[in-house]
Scaffold this motif. Sequence first.
Motif, PDB file in Angstrom:
ATOM      1  N   PHE A 145      14.978   3.701  10.354  1.00  0.00           N
ATOM      2  CA  PHE A 145      15.902   2.872  11.141  1.00  0.00           C
ATOM      3  C   PHE A 145      16.889   3.721  11.932  1.00  0.00           C
ATOM      4  O   PHE A 145      17.245   3.393  13.056  1.00  0.00           O
ATOM      5  N   ASP A 195      16.286   6.526  13.288  1.00  0.00           N
ATOM      6  CA  ASP A 195      15.597   6.997  14.494  1.00  0.00           C
ATOM      7  C   ASP A 195      15.638   5.957  15.605  1.00  0.00           C
ATOM      8  O   ASP A 195      15.734   6.301  16.787  1.00  0.00           O
ATOM      9  N   LEU A 196      15.584   4.688  15.209  1.00  0.00           N
ATOM     10  CA  LEU A 196      15.651   3.618  16.208  1.00  0.00           C
ATOM     11  C   LEU A 196      17.017   3.613  16.885  1.00  0.00           C
ATOM     12  O   LEU A 196      17.123   3.524  18.112  1.00  0.00           O
ATOM     13  N   THR A 228      10.784   3.927  19.779  1.00  0.00           N
ATOM     14  CA  THR A 228      10.995   2.665  20.484  1.00  0.00           C
ATOM     15  C   THR A 228      11.009   1.516  19.486  1.00  0.00           C
ATOM     16  O   THR A 228      10.525   1.664  18.360  1.00  0.00           O
ATOM     17  N   PRO A 229      11.555   0.383  19.868  1.00  0.00           N
ATOM     18  CA  PRO A 229      11.511  -0.795  18.997  1.00  0.00           C
ATOM     19  C   PRO A 229      10.083  -1.127  18.571  1.00  0.00           C
ATOM     20  O   PRO A 229       9.858  -1.500  17.416  1.00  0.00           O
ATOM     21  N   GLU A 265       7.533   0.947  18.188  1.00  0.00           N
ATOM     22  CA  GLU A 265       7.133   1.924  17.168  1.00  0.00           C
ATOM     23  C   GLU A 265       7.833   1.634  15.841  1.00  0.00           C
ATOM     24  O   GLU A 265       7.234   1.743  14.774  1.00  0.00           O
ATOM     25  N   ALA A 266       9.089   1.256  15.934  1.00  0.00           N
ATOM     26  CA  ALA A 266       9.856   0.971  14.715  1.00  0.00           C
ATOM     27  C   ALA A 266       9.237  -0.200  13.956  1.00  0.00           C
ATOM     28  O   ALA A 266       9.137  -0.180  12.722  1.00  0.00           O
ATOM     29  N   SER A 324       9.901   0.967  10.228  1.00  0.00           N
ATOM     30  CA  SER A 324      11.289   1.425  10.308  1.00  0.00           C
ATOM     31  C   SER A 324      12.247   0.248  10.331  1.00  0.00           C
ATOM     32  O   SER A 324      13.412   0.382   9.977  1.00  0.00           O
ATOM     33  N   ASP A 371      14.657  -5.424  21.296  1.00  0.00           N
ATOM     34  CA  ASP A 371      14.944  -4.540  22.430  1.00  0.00           C
ATOM     35  C   ASP A 371      16.421  -4.627  22.804  1.00  0.00           C
ATOM     36  O   ASP A 371      17.063  -3.612  23.071  1.00  0.00           O
ATOM     37  N   ALA A 427      18.421  -2.702  20.244  1.00  0.00           N
ATOM     38  CA  ALA A 427      18.322  -1.244  20.399  1.00  0.00           C
ATOM     39  C   ALA A 427      19.116  -0.746  21.603  1.00  0.00           C
ATOM     40  O   ALA A 427      19.560   0.410  21.624  1.00  0.00           O
TER      41      ALA A 427
END
Lengths: 224, 224
Positions: free
Chosen positions: A177, A179-180, A186-187, A189-190, A195, A206, A209
């Motif tokens: 989290f 990393d987000l 990216t959201p 990927e999370a 994540s 989005d 983030a």
Amino acid sequence: MGSREYGQFCGLARAAEVLGQRWTMLILRDLLVGPRRYSDLVAGLPGIPTNLLATRLKELERDGIVVREARDRPDRSIVYRLTARGADLGPALDALGRWGAATMHAPRDGEIVTDASLTTALRVAAQGGRAPDQQSVTYTIRAGDAVAHAVVRGRQVEVAPGESPSPDLVLTAGPGFRDLLAGAITPEEALADGSVEITGDPDLLDAFAATFVVPYATRALDNR
Amino acid sequence: MGSREYGQFCGLARAAEVLGQRWTMLILRDLLVGPRRYSDLVAGLPGIPTNLLATRLKELERDGIVVREARDRPDRSIVYRLTARGADLGPALDALGRWGAATMHAPRDGEIVTDASLTTALRVAAQGGRAPDQQSVTYTIRAGDAVAHAVVRGRQVEVAPGESPSPDLVLTAGPGFRDLLAGAITPEEALADGSVEITGDPDLLDAFAATFVVPYATRALDNR
DNA sequence: CGGGATCCCCCGAGATACTG
DNA sequence: CAGTATCTCGGGGGATCCCG
């Protein structure tokens, strides 16, 4: 020179005499979220000796940073509240929190997240992001056992501890989290790697983030 | 949880683990002014035990905040320098210094001013003021045994410790100098009551007072 | 002489039990 | 709930010593 003073006529030395005492910064972090009872503080600061908390609160009261409110409380409880002078520490403590978070990747063994630390982290993160233009959005964020919620109205972000009665999006933080928040993933990927888990409209992730950003420190190759 | 950690995955807790150690903030304050030798730090931090300074410098080096430079020095001296990560603390420490200075009226008994603390104070003060439009002006400021100088070019203010070779105005701080920085007295009053003594064009004192500002905290009547 | 290391003492922090 | 009391222990204060 007492064991707390530094013997220098210097603003930073004066600040260090207050904030350099063990546990003081975290006590103030919790009080910046809002007035708290003694037992609330004990619960939010696992490991603090109770006598030390009592000592610190007395020192902070003597220094005009905290007031102890006992009277006019029907439930007879005692509440500690920041004075205006104490609230003035907000920008400085947020700057310190931002600095500390910049190299914070994963929790160390046994490290926890409290409601107050999560609330503070989101408040700091809101200073680093820019909410997209939209109507009011409410998020509930869970990280470990901690819960906080945020209401975003245009550029205005309000964060508070605990649940939201009617969240538009509920986020549950996973291992990546952080990393987000840094924009390192990216959201999408999370969501894919766990994540973050969400309940609600995925498009709002989005927006989240974009609103809440805590960059990682750039690792300088030349470390000077 | 070691005696330095707090067991919380929180940016402010991480910052507190570094800055909460005794003397660390003042060591960093001095290093923010520029690279310093061990003996420079000892001289600028009266009362610090030498073993503690050595311990702190090792911790800061291990944490990636300071680098120890020994090689490539013809005079064989060792210099401690902030890394990029250490320099990132500048804004946060300045905010703390501003907070501390806001209630700093007169020195307590025996308190001193060092070159580094005066330089830091002027750097912070430059963030609070607004230099009038004019050509380059150089000030030398004396407070106690400390000396610093500042070069003002438009909105750009550069402050450094020590004398200036060719100052346009030399200021020597008296007992009420802090009031001048707060705007609590005018430059004229400061000259009249000995809050400041100057050598140079008196009109430049007005420019100085506009450029360097450190407000006092407003005493809230309602202290909430 | 700069840059530390060593020693002893003591205060402040940790842990826990207890109380108004 | 809101602390106080007591004990232990590690880290800071202070002086001195050491080494290249």
